[in-house]
Design a protein around this motif. Structure first.
Motif, PDB file in Angstrom:
ATOM      1  N   LEU B 285       0.831  -1.202   0.000  1.00 37.08           N
ATOM      2  CA  LEU B 285       0.000   0.000   0.000  1.00 37.08           C
ATOM      3  C   LEU B 285       0.865   1.251   0.000  1.00 37.08           C
ATOM      4  CD1 LEU B 285      -2.943   1.059   0.339  1.00 37.08           C
ATOM      5  CD2 LEU B 285      -2.487   1.139   2.774  1.00 37.08           C
ATOM      6  N   GLY B 286       1.909   1.228   0.856  1.00 39.26           N
ATOM      7  CA  GLY B 286       2.814   2.371   0.935  1.00 39.26           C
ATOM      8  C   GLY B 286       3.522   2.611  -0.379  1.00 39.26           C
ATOM      9  N   LEU B 287       3.957   1.525  -1.010  1.00 37.23           N
ATOM     10  CA  LEU B 287       4.638   1.634  -2.304  1.00 37.23           C
ATOM     11  C   LEU B 287       3.702   2.262  -3.333  1.00 37.23           C
ATOM     12  CD1 LEU B 287       7.030   0.857  -4.176  1.00 37.23           C
ATOM     13  CD2 LEU B 287       5.894  -1.315  -4.540  1.00 37.23           C
ATOM     14  N   ALA B 288       2.466   1.776  -3.348  1.00 31.74           N
ATOM     15  CA  ALA B 288       1.513   2.253  -4.360  1.00 31.74           C
ATOM     16  C   ALA B 288       1.128   3.705  -4.115  1.00 31.74           C
ATOM     17  CB  ALA B 288       0.269   1.372  -4.358  1.00 31.74           C
ATOM     18  N   VAL B 289       0.826   4.029  -2.863  1.00 28.22           N
ATOM     19  CA  VAL B 289       0.273   5.349  -2.577  1.00 28.22           C
ATOM     20  C   VAL B 289       1.372   6.391  -2.389  1.00 28.22           C
ATOM     21  CG1 VAL B 289      -1.100   6.696  -0.960  1.00 28.22           C
ATOM     22  CG2 VAL B 289      -1.822   4.383  -1.580  1.00 28.22           C
ATOM     23  N   PHE B 290       2.306   6.120  -1.485  1.00 27.76           N
ATOM     24  CA  PHE B 290       3.262   7.160  -1.109  1.00 27.76           C
ATOM     25  C   PHE B 290       4.362   7.350  -2.162  1.00 27.76           C
ATOM     26  CE2 PHE B 290       1.887   5.632   3.203  1.00 27.76           C
ATOM     27  CZ  PHE B 290       1.002   6.672   3.386  1.00 27.76           C
ATOM     28  N   ILE B 291       4.786   6.260  -2.774  1.00 29.44           N
ATOM     29  CA  ILE B 291       5.914   6.385  -3.709  1.00 29.44           C
ATOM     30  C   ILE B 291       5.433   6.514  -5.156  1.00 29.44           C
ATOM     31  CG2 ILE B 291       7.955   5.220  -4.615  1.00 29.44           C
ATOM     32  CD1 ILE B 291       8.433   4.201  -1.785  1.00 29.44           C
ATOM     33  N   ASN B 292       4.589   5.566  -5.601  1.00 28.85           N
ATOM     34  CA  ASN B 292       4.178   5.616  -7.011  1.00 28.85           C
ATOM     35  C   ASN B 292       3.190   6.746  -7.304  1.00 28.85           C
ATOM     36  OD1 ASN B 292       5.808   3.507  -7.485  1.00 28.85           O
ATOM     37  ND2 ASN B 292       4.182   1.965  -7.554  1.00 28.85           N
ATOM     38  N   TYR B 293       2.303   7.002  -6.351  1.00 23.81           N
ATOM     39  CA  TYR B 293       1.287   8.023  -6.617  1.00 23.81           C
ATOM     40  C   TYR B 293       1.707   9.406  -6.108  1.00 23.81           C
ATOM     41  CZ  TYR B 293      -3.161  10.472  -6.610  1.00 23.81           C
ATOM     42  OH  TYR B 293      -4.150  11.400  -6.809  1.00 23.81           O
ATOM     43  N   MET B 294       2.159   9.470  -4.866  1.00 29.19           N
ATOM     44  CA  MET B 294       2.498  10.781  -4.305  1.00 29.19           C
ATOM     45  C   MET B 294       3.956  11.177  -4.576  1.00 29.19           C
ATOM     46  SD  MET B 294       0.450  10.339  -0.739  1.00 29.19           S
ATOM     47  CE  MET B 294       1.029  11.823   0.076  1.00 29.19           C
ATOM     48  N   HIS B 295       4.746  10.251  -5.127  1.00 27.95           N
ATOM     49  CA  HIS B 295       6.133  10.511  -5.506  1.00 27.95           C
ATOM     50  C   HIS B 295       6.996  10.997  -4.344  1.00 27.95           C
ATOM     51  CE1 HIS B 295       5.257   9.636  -9.595  1.00 27.95           C
ATOM     52  NE2 HIS B 295       4.243  10.478  -9.589  1.00 27.95           N
ATOM     53  N   LEU B 296       6.779  10.414  -3.199  1.00 28.19           N
ATOM     54  CA  LEU B 296       7.684  10.693  -2.078  1.00 28.19           C
ATOM     55  C   LEU B 296       8.977   9.916  -2.328  1.00 28.19           C
ATOM     56  CD1 LEU B 296       5.205  10.517   0.908  1.00 28.19           C
ATOM     57  CD2 LEU B 296       6.306  12.541  -0.016  1.00 28.19           C
ATOM     58  N   PRO B 297      10.106  10.366  -1.748  1.00 28.97           N
ATOM     59  CA  PRO B 297      11.380   9.700  -2.034  1.00 28.97           C
ATOM     60  C   PRO B 297      11.410   8.245  -1.563  1.00 28.97           C
ATOM     61  CG  PRO B 297      11.627  11.349  -0.320  1.00 28.97           C
ATOM     62  CD  PRO B 297      10.273  11.529  -0.887  1.00 28.97           C
ATOM     63  N   THR B 298      12.065   7.422  -2.354  1.00 26.92           N
ATOM     64  CA  THR B 298      12.229   6.011  -1.976  1.00 26.92           C
ATOM     65  C   THR B 298      13.185   5.903  -0.798  1.00 26.92           C
ATOM     66  OG1 THR B 298      12.316   5.774  -4.355  1.00 26.92           O
ATOM     67  CG2 THR B 298      12.497   3.764  -3.092  1.00 26.92           C
ATOM     68  N   SER B 299      13.048   4.842  -0.044  1.00 24.04           N
ATOM     69  CA  SER B 299      13.953   4.518   1.076  1.00 24.04           C
ATOM     70  C   SER B 299      13.979   5.580   2.175  1.00 24.04           C
ATOM     71  CB  SER B 299      15.404   4.316   0.604  1.00 24.04           C
ATOM     72  OG  SER B 299      15.454   3.408  -0.450  1.00 24.04           O
ATOM     73  N   ALA B 300      13.074   6.566   2.128  1.00 21.54           N
ATOM     74  CA  ALA B 300      13.139   7.645   3.120  1.00 21.54           C
ATOM     75  C   ALA B 300      12.411   7.245   4.392  1.00 21.54           C
ATOM     76  CB  ALA B 300      12.523   8.910   2.548  1.00 21.54           C
ATOM     77  N   PRO B 301      12.983   7.615   5.547  1.00 26.08           N
ATOM     78  CA  PRO B 301      12.296   7.318   6.821  1.00 26.08           C
ATOM     79  C   PRO B 301      10.890   7.921   6.882  1.00 26.08           C
ATOM     80  CG  PRO B 301      14.549   7.946   7.250  1.00 26.08           C
ATOM     81  CD  PRO B 301      14.318   8.152   5.783  1.00 26.08           C
ATOM     82  N   LEU B 302      10.659   9.027   6.174  1.00 27.85           N
ATOM     83  CA  LEU B 302       9.312   9.617   6.171  1.00 27.85           C
ATOM     84  C   LEU B 302       8.303   8.612   5.632  1.00 27.85           C
ATOM     85  CD1 LEU B 302       7.432  12.131   6.427  1.00 27.85           C
ATOM     86  CD2 LEU B 302       7.947  12.582   4.035  1.00 27.85           C
ATOM     87  N   VAL B 303       8.643   7.995   4.505  1.00 29.02           N
ATOM     88  CA  VAL B 303       7.732   7.015   3.898  1.00 29.02           C
ATOM     89  C   VAL B 303       7.616   5.785   4.794  1.00 29.02           C
ATOM     90  CG1 VAL B 303       7.281   5.623   1.874  1.00 29.02           C
ATOM     91  CG2 VAL B 303       8.313   7.863   1.619  1.00 29.02           C
ATOM     92  N   GLY B 304       8.779   5.339   5.316  1.00 31.85           N
ATOM     93  CA  GLY B 304       8.749   4.208   6.242  1.00 31.85           C
ATOM     94  C   GLY B 304       7.837   4.505   7.424  1.00 31.85           C
TER      95      GLY B 304
END
Lengths: 266, 452
Positions: B285-304
């Motif tokens: 879910l995080g991969l789909a929403v935060f990274i692929n859709y919202m384009h937040l940086p990969t591997s970032a503690p914020l996304v984690g």
């Protein structure tokens, strides 16, 4: 028909009507808990509600300050007028109503805070005191009215939950009167107390009559006879009989009242 | 009269069936059943304790090695003509000298040390240099860049040694076990023995394991968990800042204000189900929403942190609702009875009484999030080599990092057995964190628990 008769009897009474209930029906989901109750509660009088368990007397009491609002499935119809104003009107805020119609519960339920904070809580949220000195005054006055001042004046910072049962109940009464209500509802206030504490609370109720209209629900007929001027007998959700306490206990009109008082039903 | 005189005889006729001192068959059977049940209980707890003891001993014996490291102390002459040809101590010029430029300095320092100690060996200087870690040059270079004034002097410097030598010092590597090992030879171990005997090669506590950064596959001796610890810390900030207020607000609304109808029932059931959803699903879910859709940086503690917030929310909501439910209704009645509004009754009376339970639930939820690896797998926090500490607070949240459990997983995958030791050491640190958090939870609960 019966209510008409009681009303005729009370025309001799000169006291003002504080609360008037007309055709009150209460439903809990599918259960019809209160059936068409008409009653008039006078100012500066102790009115006792008696009746067997589950007869609806506590339910009706809780209608008088809209505590039943907190129960989702409870539905109240009919009018209850406080000083001529319908308390179930859409414009009425139950919070404001409950400041006018205070309540003391069956089980003493002080807040897990200090004695002082227990009493000061109501005045604080209603903004009754401008400063600390005024608040201190209200707390002292309320604790005196609750007939507990002398016992706790040296330990106002002690937790209210550390008091004995009877003291806790008187603290709850002091807390209820601290907001300067006009009506005080008491739901079996002595059922958790021993005879000595009960006597103290009853004495207090008699004293409170000077200022407030008091409505008390009780299982003890002796208590109703001792403290009240008016008594209402409930049975299976009906108000069977309402009148002068002396009249109800010595010469009841309804056979059901007589059976209950003499201990044949209950 | 005769009736009275007979009455004692009559009562003796109704004599008890058996003595109280003898147990009848039924009582014996019931007592035996109770005894068996107690035995089962004791056995279950005993097995659990035994497993725990085995686990802890295993972790401690395998992991403590990571906190110690072997060091070789050498006197290095920081030659000016090599390190700062212009001689003006310009930091940019000094930085131009790569790690290769430092290699000869270290080699000659080692050679002179060996000569000074009178160690006999046939090894060429280059081969002897393999005793040292591949990180040695970089260590020295960093030191010189930090202290340019030391150039021209001879300084005593503590170098990390190669992981094989370290393993030999710790007993993990033996002369027999290196038969097929190309990284180290018996001749080198002979030198190591003599260096150790003369005291320049020794084991010492290694703070870099706790505070340092991860290192590449080739130099396990330089790897530390510090940077990924920071990553975990930043994630916990995010989780705490989001999950606690959202979770508590949601539970208060559901428990105290929401009408009891089908919709709230459905929400309730779904929250309970969410708590049981495998954590990797939250990762997807995080991969789909935060990274692929919202384009937040990969591997970032914020996304984690955001992913772990999703995972922690149900835990916090369930425990908060349970502790709100546990507050006796008489307190709510009391507050409403003196004319408090619903919100006043909740915030002045119910919430303070529920606070210990809420705090405990939150800390347990955080501890769970701290130890979670699977969702981090999908947002790229596993496998990232956290070699540089973040540069400031914002970078801490946004620049790529790893997390403690992800780092442990990463180490356990790597081939060199020295990493295996570090994985266990990392588990010790992680466990210390978890035990500390749970202890705080217990203390808070004891501290704020009020009786009513």
């Amino acid at each position: 028909m019966m209510n008409d008769m009681t009303r005729v009897e009370r025309t001799v009474d000169s006291k003002a009507i504080k609360i008037a209930a007309n055709n009150v029906q209460v439903h809990y989901g599918d259960t019809h808990a209160i059936k068409d109750v008409n009653v008039e509660i006078e100012d500066k009088t102790v009115t006792a509600f008696i009746g067997p368990s589950g007869c609806g007397k506590s339910t009706f009491l809780r209608c008088l300050n809209r505590m039943n609002d907190t129960i989702d499935i409870c539905r109240v119809t009919g009018d209850i007028l406080l000083d001529g104003e319908d308390i179930y009107d859409k414009r009425v805020d139950p919070v404001q109503l409950r400041a006018k119609v205070g309540m003391v519960f069956q089980k003493p339920n002080p807040f897990p805070k200090s004695i002082y904070d227990n009493v000061a809580y109501g005045p604080r949220i209603h903004g009754l005191a401008k400063n600390k000195a005024e608040l201190d005054e209200i707390v002292e006055k309320s604790l005196r009215r609750g007939a507990i001042w002398d016992e706790v004046k040296d330990r106002l910072d002690a937790p209210g939950t550390g008091l004995s049962g009877g003291q806790q109940q008187r603290l709850c009464i002091a807390r209820a009167v601290a907001t300067e209500p006009e009506v005080l509802l008491m739901d079996e206030p002595c059922s958790a107390l021993d005879p000595i504490a009960t006597a103290q609370v009853e004495e207090l109720i008699d004293d409170l009559r000077k200022r407030y209209s008091v409505v008390i629900v009780t299982h003890s007929m002796q208590q109703a006879a001792r403290v009240s001027q008016k008594t209402a007998f409930f049975h299976l959700g009906n108000l069977v009989e309402f009148g002068e306490t002396g009249q109800i206990f010595t010469n009841p009109e309804d056979p059901r009242t007589e059976s209950y008082i003499t201990g044949r039903i209950g | 009269m005769t009736d009275i005189s007979q009455s004692p005889g009559a009562s003796s006729a109704a004599k008890p069936k058996g003595s109280l001192f003898d147990k009848d068959a039924r009582t014996k059977r019931r007592n035996a059943a109770e005894g068996r049940f107690k035995l089962y209980g004791i056995a279950a707890i005993g097995i659990g304790l035994l497993m725990l003891i085995v686990l802890v001993t295993n972790i401690v014996t395998a992991g403590t090695g990571a906190f110690q490291q072997s060091f070789l102390e050498l006197n290095v002459e920081l030659k000016e003509d090599k390190l700062d040809k212009k001689g003006n101590r310009n930091i940019e010029d000094i930085k131009k000298v790569s790690t290769f430029g430092y290699a000869p300095l270290i080699a000659s320092a080692l050679e002179s040390e060996v000569q000074k100690l009178g160690i006999q060996t046939d090894l060429k200087p280059k081969e002897m240099g393999k005793i040292l870690s591949k990180a040695a040059q970089a260590e020295l270079r960093n030191y010189v860049i930090a202290n340019p004034d030391e150039i021209g002097k001879t300084v005593s410097f503590r170098f990390l040694v190669n992981s094989r030598v370290d393993g030999y010092m710790k007993g993990r590597v033996t002369r027999e076990s290196i038969a097929n090992d190309k990284s180290i030879s018996v001749a080198q171990l002979d030198v190591v023995d003599q260096l150790r005997d003369s005291g320049v090669l020794y084991k010492a506590f290694n703070p870099d394991f706790i505070f340092g950064s991860d290192a590449s596959d080739q130099r396990p001796e330089a790897a530390g968990i510090g940077v990924s610890m920071l990553g975990s810390l930043f994630m916990m900030f995010v989780v705490l800042a989001l999950a606690l207020p959202i979770g508590v607000a949601a539970s208060i609304y559901l428990e105290e204000f929401a009408p009891q109808n089908r919709l709230t029932d459905i929400i309730e059931v779904n929250i309970s189900n969410l708590a049981a959803v495998p954590s990797i699903v939250f990762g997807i879910l995080g991969l789909a929403v935060f990274i692929n859709y919202m384009h937040l940086p990969t591997s970032a503690p914020l996304v984690g942190g955001l992913v772990l917030t999703l995972m922690t929310l149900p835990t916090i909501i369930i425990s908060t609702r349970a502790s709100l439910k546990a507050v006796p209704p008489s307190i709510r009645d009391a507050a409403l009875g003196v004319g408090a509004s619903k919100m006043q009754s909740v915030f002045h009376h119910v919430l303070p009484l529920a606070a210990p339970g809420i705090l405990t639930g939150t800390i347990i939820g955080l501890a769970q999030a701290l130890g979670e690896t699977a969702p981090l797998l999908l947002i790229g926090m596993v496998g990232f080599i956290a070699s540089n500490p973040p540069d400031g607070i914002v970078a801490g949240f946004l620049s790529p990092n790893s997390a403690m459990p992800a780092q442990i997983y990463e180490w356990s995958k790597r081939a060199d057995p020295a990493f295996y030791e570090r994985a266990w050491g990392g588990i010790i640190i992680l466990l210390i964190f978890l035990v500390t958090m749970n202890t705080i939870a217990v203390i808070l609960r004891r501290r704020f628990e009020r009786r009513w």
